[in-house]
Design a protein around this motif. Structure first.
Motif, PDB file in Angstrom:
ATOM      1  N   CYS A 163       0.918  -1.276  -0.061  1.00 31.16           N
ATOM      2  CA  CYS A 163      -0.019  -0.025   0.060  1.00 31.16           C
ATOM      3  C   CYS A 163       0.937   1.176  -0.003  1.00 31.16           C
ATOM      4  N   ASP A 164       0.457   2.176  -0.718  1.00 31.45           N
ATOM      5  CA  ASP A 164       0.980   3.644  -0.627  1.00 31.45           C
ATOM      6  C   ASP A 164       0.638   4.446   0.675  1.00 31.45           C
ATOM      7  N   ARG A 165      -0.683   4.191   1.079  1.00 29.77           N
ATOM      8  CA  ARG A 165      -1.100   4.824   2.336  1.00 29.77           C
ATOM      9  C   ARG A 165      -2.141   3.740   2.985  1.00 29.77           C
ATOM     10  N   ILE A 166      -2.032   4.044   4.418  1.00 32.41           N
ATOM     11  CA  ILE A 166      -3.189   3.044   5.014  1.00 32.41           C
ATOM     12  C   ILE A 166      -3.938   4.031   5.975  1.00 32.41           C
ATOM     13  N   LEU A 167      -5.326   3.550   5.739  1.00 34.55           N
ATOM     14  CA  LEU A 167      -6.233   4.131   6.633  1.00 34.55           C
ATOM     15  C   LEU A 167      -6.660   3.212   7.869  1.00 34.55           C
ATOM     16  N   ALA A 168      -6.218   3.531   9.445  1.00 34.31           N
ATOM     17  CA  ALA A 168      -6.469   2.692  10.257  1.00 34.31           C
ATOM     18  C   ALA A 168      -7.893   3.259  10.888  1.00 34.31           C
ATOM     19  N   LEU A 169      -8.792   2.145  11.123  1.00 31.53           N
ATOM     20  CA  LEU A 169     -10.121   2.366  11.806  1.00 31.53           C
ATOM     21  C   LEU A 169     -10.242   1.660  12.947  1.00 31.53           C
ATOM     22  N   ALA A 195     -12.008   7.029  11.855  1.00 30.20           N
ATOM     23  CA  ALA A 195     -10.450   6.936  11.301  1.00 30.20           C
ATOM     24  C   ALA A 195      -9.496   7.548  12.377  1.00 30.20           C
ATOM     25  N   ILE A 196      -8.642   6.461  12.817  1.00 30.78           N
ATOM     26  CA  ILE A 196      -7.587   6.853  13.907  1.00 30.78           C
ATOM     27  C   ILE A 196      -6.376   7.601  13.102  1.00 30.78           C
ATOM     28  N   ALA A 197      -6.141   7.138  11.850  1.00 27.15           N
ATOM     29  CA  ALA A 197      -5.044   7.697  11.135  1.00 27.15           C
ATOM     30  C   ALA A 197      -5.058   7.446   9.709  1.00 27.15           C
ATOM     31  N   ILE A 198      -4.468   8.344   8.930  1.00 30.41           N
ATOM     32  CA  ILE A 198      -4.393   8.126   7.495  1.00 30.41           C
ATOM     33  C   ILE A 198      -2.983   8.360   7.234  1.00 30.41           C
ATOM     34  N   ALA A 229       5.083   3.263   6.682  1.00 28.74           N
ATOM     35  CA  ALA A 229       6.094   3.581   7.836  1.00 28.74           C
ATOM     36  C   ALA A 229       5.644   4.486   8.989  1.00 28.74           C
ATOM     37  N   LYS A 230       4.687   5.431   8.826  1.00 27.93           N
ATOM     38  CA  LYS A 230       4.176   6.153   9.973  1.00 27.93           C
ATOM     39  C   LYS A 230       2.827   5.623  10.608  1.00 27.93           C
ATOM     40  N   ILE A 231       2.210   4.859  10.112  1.00 26.58           N
ATOM     41  CA  ILE A 231       0.904   3.911  10.508  1.00 26.58           C
ATOM     42  C   ILE A 231       1.657   2.907  11.693  1.00 26.58           C
ATOM     43  N   ILE A 240      -1.234   1.416  17.175  1.00 25.71           N
ATOM     44  CA  ILE A 240      -0.660   0.230  17.714  1.00 25.71           C
ATOM     45  C   ILE A 240      -1.615  -0.318  19.054  1.00 25.71           C
ATOM     46  N   ASP A 241      -2.022   0.665  19.915  1.00 24.19           N
ATOM     47  CA  ASP A 241      -2.909   0.520  21.044  1.00 24.19           C
ATOM     48  C   ASP A 241      -4.253  -0.206  20.478  1.00 24.19           C
ATOM     49  N   ALA A 242      -4.784   0.203  19.395  1.00 25.98           N
ATOM     50  CA  ALA A 242      -6.053  -0.453  18.845  1.00 25.98           C
ATOM     51  C   ALA A 242      -6.062  -1.459  18.119  1.00 25.98           C
TER      52      ALA A 242
END
Ligand SMILES: Nc1ncnc2c1ncn2[C@@H]1O[C@H](COP(=O)(O)OP(=O)(O)OP(=O)(O)O)[C@@H](O)[C@H]1O
Ligand SMILES: [Mg+2]
Length: 256
Positions: free
Chosen positions: A220-226, A231-234, A238-240, A247-249
């Motif tokens: 993946c080029d980017r990752i969306l974390a749910l 959304a927790i982060a997109i 390397a940053k995700i 990490i916690d979730a």
């Protein structure tokens, strides 16, 4: 400036008191493979169901290539080139691999059901479908099992066939729901390569829901974390993988 492909804005989907998708906004870009990760029940499959019109949104909107698609029926959305695959292998188990792909491609090649009655359209569509099947068998590495009954294939090959069936409908963007679920490490590797080639060789944009974090971060080029439909982060992989909330979730490993 990157071209926006899919635009999800303030999207929500509630099942009674469960907020499966909760005020979610993100965009995908032309040429991108966007990963979507999150714990079981965080709303990944529901997101695909709402985007593709399988179920109505409770609130919010979805635009695809600049056009509002919220509330359109599933076939109208798939005709626009937005196609999804399913978490479990969904093939006609009693048909051959060839027939599975042909059935799917005939709709992509003929177009709207009403066009079946136009003179010449069916013959033309059938000819093009035949070419599409041959090309897809080659692309996916399934040529040597073309005449095999799909239900007798190893599960990894059945899941590849599920992806090829979706490709036969001529997507410009493919939403893939856990293509590696149930696969062994070798099959997972092959699936990861197929996902990359779908973008690299066919110029199809991809949204990839996947629990196999190695595959997600490599492809993946980017990752969306749910989490809980939010959304927790997109961000880039390397940053995700270093994002404390992700990490916690989800990733479940203490960050330093
Ligand atoms: N048709 C439905 N009716 C009622 N509740 C549903 C329905 N579909 C999903 N849900 C609920 O919505 C939430 C999100 O489910 P969803 O299947 O989207 O999660 P997911 O992230 O795809 O999980 P998994 O990783 O296990 O596939 C869960 O609490 C689930 O129980
Ligand atoms: Mg799911």
């Amino acid at each position: 400036m990157n071209d926006v492909v899919l635009e999800v804005a303030g999207l929500s989907k509630a099942f009674g008191g469960v907020h499966a998708i909760n005020d979610l906004s993100f965009t995908t870009r032309r040429g991108e493979i966007l990963g979507v990760i999150g714990p079981n029940g965080s709303g990944k499959t529901t997101l695909f169901n709402v985007i593709t019109g399988v179920m109505p949104a409770t609130a919010g909107s979805v635009r695809f290539r600049g056009e509002a698609i919220t509330g359109l029926p599933t076939d109208a959305i798939s005709r626009r080139g937005l196609i999804r695959t399913f978490q479990s292998a969904t093939v006609f188990k009693n048909e051959t691999v060839y027939e599975n792909i042909r059935r799917s491609s005939i709709f992509g090649c003929i177009g709207k059901p009403s066009w079946f009655f136009r003179p010449g359209v069916v013959a033309n569509g059938q000819r093009r479908a035949k070419e599409t099947v041959a090309e897809l068998l080659e692309f996916s590495g399934l040529s040597d099992v073309a005449t095999t009954v799909a239900g007798t294939l190893p599960y990894g090959k059945q899941k590849i066939l599920g992806v090829v069936i979706a490709l036969a409908q001529q997507p410009t963007q493919l939403l893939m729901d856990e293509p590696a679920a149930g696969l062994n490490p070798t099959e997972t590797l092959a699936m990861g390569q197929l996902v990359a080639q779908i973008r690299d060789k066919r110029s199809i944009d991809v949204v990839l829901v996947e629990h196999d974090i190695k595959m997600v971060t490599s492809v993946c080029d980017r990752i969306l974390a749910l989490n809980y439909g939010k959304a927790i982060a997109i961000d880039v992989p390397a940053k995700i993988v270093r994002h404390p909330e992700v990490i916690d979730a989800y990733l479940g490993v203490d960050h330093e």
